[in-house]
Design a protein around this motif. Structure first.
Motif, short mmCIF file in Angstrom:
data_model
loop_
_atom_site.label_atom_id
_atom_site.label_comp_id
_atom_site.label_asym_id
_atom_site.label_seq_id
_atom_site.Cartn_x
_atom_site.Cartn_y
_atom_site.Cartn_z
N PRO A 206 0.81 -1.23 0.00
CA PRO A 206 0.00 0.00 0.00
C PRO A 206 0.84 1.28 0.00
N LEU A 207 2.06 1.23 0.56
CA LEU A 207 2.89 2.43 0.56
C LEU A 207 3.14 2.94 -0.85
N ARG A 208 3.26 2.00 -1.76
CA ARG A 208 3.57 2.38 -3.14
C ARG A 208 2.51 3.23 -3.82
N ILE A 209 1.27 3.14 -3.30
CA ILE A 209 0.21 3.95 -3.90
C ILE A 209 0.53 5.44 -3.74
N LEU A 210 1.26 5.75 -2.68
CA LEU A 210 1.59 7.15 -2.40
C LEU A 210 2.36 7.82 -3.54
N ASP A 211 3.24 7.08 -4.18
CA ASP A 211 4.02 7.73 -5.25
C ASP A 211 3.55 7.27 -6.64
N SER A 212 2.31 6.83 -6.72
CA SER A 212 1.72 6.47 -8.02
C SER A 212 1.71 7.70 -8.92
N LYS A 213 1.99 7.47 -10.21
CA LYS A 213 1.96 8.60 -11.14
C LYS A 213 0.62 8.67 -11.86
N ASP A 214 -0.26 7.72 -11.60
CA ASP A 214 -1.55 7.67 -12.28
C ASP A 214 -2.43 8.84 -11.79
#
Ligand code: ATP
Ligand code: MG
Length: 416
Positions: A206-214
């Protein structure tokens, strides 16, 4: 006869030549210079490892392990993977080679890494990284030293002005667990509006959603709780020590509390050096603290911190590279002169004078080649020179020309 088809360069690989090669070499030289200044030992490790080295230390849920690795079975039936990064292999070496005895260990390495990604500007399948690691040091001073080293590398390359250091903390294990829980709640509430990629990340990473470019994810990610409310006092103090150290060393930074790193093992410091000059591929150097990594490889809990930078991305930011300067071009006219020139060339080169030979075309064409090479001198050997045992040495800058005895050539070129 059937026409033989010319083999193609593999998609996402590069043949690095000319200006591009000069930029590339410049990055590696600058890295070598600062590595020495900061007393990091050079290390070289294998290009491939057991797949488990990367799967375990990066984590099965990461993009790199789940989608980007070049994994194959060798002839003995073992599953091997071309390294997608350096840290895991260095950690493996630290354990298998008994490097614990040298801790804390400051290491630097460079070379090709491999990721199966969609090739585009600044993104390749075989690319090159420079990498610096400090293993066995839990002190924030290690994080600071690595960041100051990175900053100095950018200065050495003359690109510090276009690049910003973005800094964050991911806290300690306790902090991270609490923050992760808050993120899962927040993203769970908004799951219906997330991109498909981020829906999948919700469970796994879930942490990765923070730096999503979408663009679909951005408003939800921007509204997510930051880590600061969850920081334990130890984790807060650690981060403060890092930022104070950077301030003391005169390294500019900005806080980006959305910055997370893709790999599971990161703790405390996370950072990226970012530019807006490379479009979507704007991260030139990235890293952080990975205190959980060596434990996840089955070793004793060992702190570590490090970074890697893309050589190609740094090279793209460099100003027009200078051509490699040479000192002299030898121009022999005629067979006898050519034979004599071979001895002269060897003498000059053995004396440390970078020298090339122009042996094609008429005199005019050869002089043009000497001029274009940027050499300081043309060493001309014609029949009349041969008969006298001299060469005509022409200073290409001023046009001044003088005759120099063969035996005095090395001395004459070295003196001027
Ligand atoms: P990105 O978000 O661009 O995919 P990353 O987070 O996957 O980068 P890291 O694993 O942190 O990248 O690797 C460190 C550096 O290596 C990056 O900052 C970048 O400069 C470079 N890099 C990563 N992937 C590639 C690639 N496919 N081609 C060229 N350089 C790359
Ligand atoms: Mg990537």
């Amino acid at each position: 006869m059937a026409r033989i088809e010319t083999p193609k360069r593999i998609r996402g690989t590069q043949d690095i030549f000319g200006d591009e090669q000069r930029r590339f070499a410049r990055v590696l030289e600058a890295f070598e210079t600062v590595r020495r200044l900061y007393c990091f030992q050079r290390v070289d490790i294998p290009v491939f490892e057991s797949t488990a080295v990367f799967a375990r230390s990066l984590g099965e849920t990461t993009d790199v392990v789940s989608k980007e690795m070049y994994t194959f079975e060798d002839r003995g039936g073992d599953s091997l993977t071309l390294r997608p990064e350096f840290t895991a292999g260095i950690a493996r070496a630290y354990l298998t080679e008994g490097w614990q005895q040298y801790a804390p260990l400051k290491l630097a390495t460079a070379g090709p890494v491999f990721r199966y990604e969609r090739p585009q500007k600044g993104r390749f399948r075989q690319f090159h990284q420079i990498d610096a690691e400090v293993i066995g040091a839990a002190e924030p001073a290690a994080d600071v030293e690595l960041l100051v080293l990175a900053d100095q590398l950018l200065r050495e390359l003359g690109i510090q002005d276009g690049v910003t250091l973005q800094l964050n903390t991911l806290g300690d294990a306790e902090t991270r667990d609490a923050w992760r829980g808050a993120l899962v709640t927040h993203f769970g509430r908004n799951a219906g509006d997330l991109s498909d990629d981020s829906k999948a990340r919700l469970e796994r990473n879930p942490l990765r959603i923070l730096d999503s470019k979408d663009p679909k994810d951005r408003p939800i990610a921007d509204a997510a709780p930051g880590i600061d409310a969850y920081l334990t006092s130890e984790a807060g103090a650690f981060f403060e020590n890092v930022t104070k150290g950077l301030d003391a060393a005169g390294v500019a930074w900005t806080r980006n509390d959305r910055l997370v790193r893709g790999l599971d093992y990161y703790r405390h410091t996370a950072f990226e050096f970012v530019t807006d000059r490379l479009g979507a591929q704007g991260t030139v150097l990235a890293g952080g603290r990975y205190d959980g990594l060596i434990g996840s490889l089955g070793g004793p809990e060992t702190p570590g911190v490090g970074w890697a930078a893309g050589v190609e991305r740094l090279a793209m930011l460099l100003a027009e590279p200078e051509i490699e300067r040479i000192e002299a071009v030898v121009i022999p006219m005629g067979d006898a002169a050519e034979a004599r020139a071979l001895g002269i060339l060897a003498d000059l080169r053995r004396a440390g004078i970078a020298t090339d030979m122009a042996f094609r075309g008429n005199m005019k064409r050869r002089m043009a080649k000497a001029d274009a090479s940027g050499a300081r001198f043309a060493v001309i050997l014609g029949e009349s020179e041969l008969a006298k045992g001299v060469a005509s040495v022409k200073a290409l800058g001023s046009g001044a020309q003088s005759e120099v005895a063969f035996a005095d050539l090395v001395g004459a070129l070295q003196a001027s």
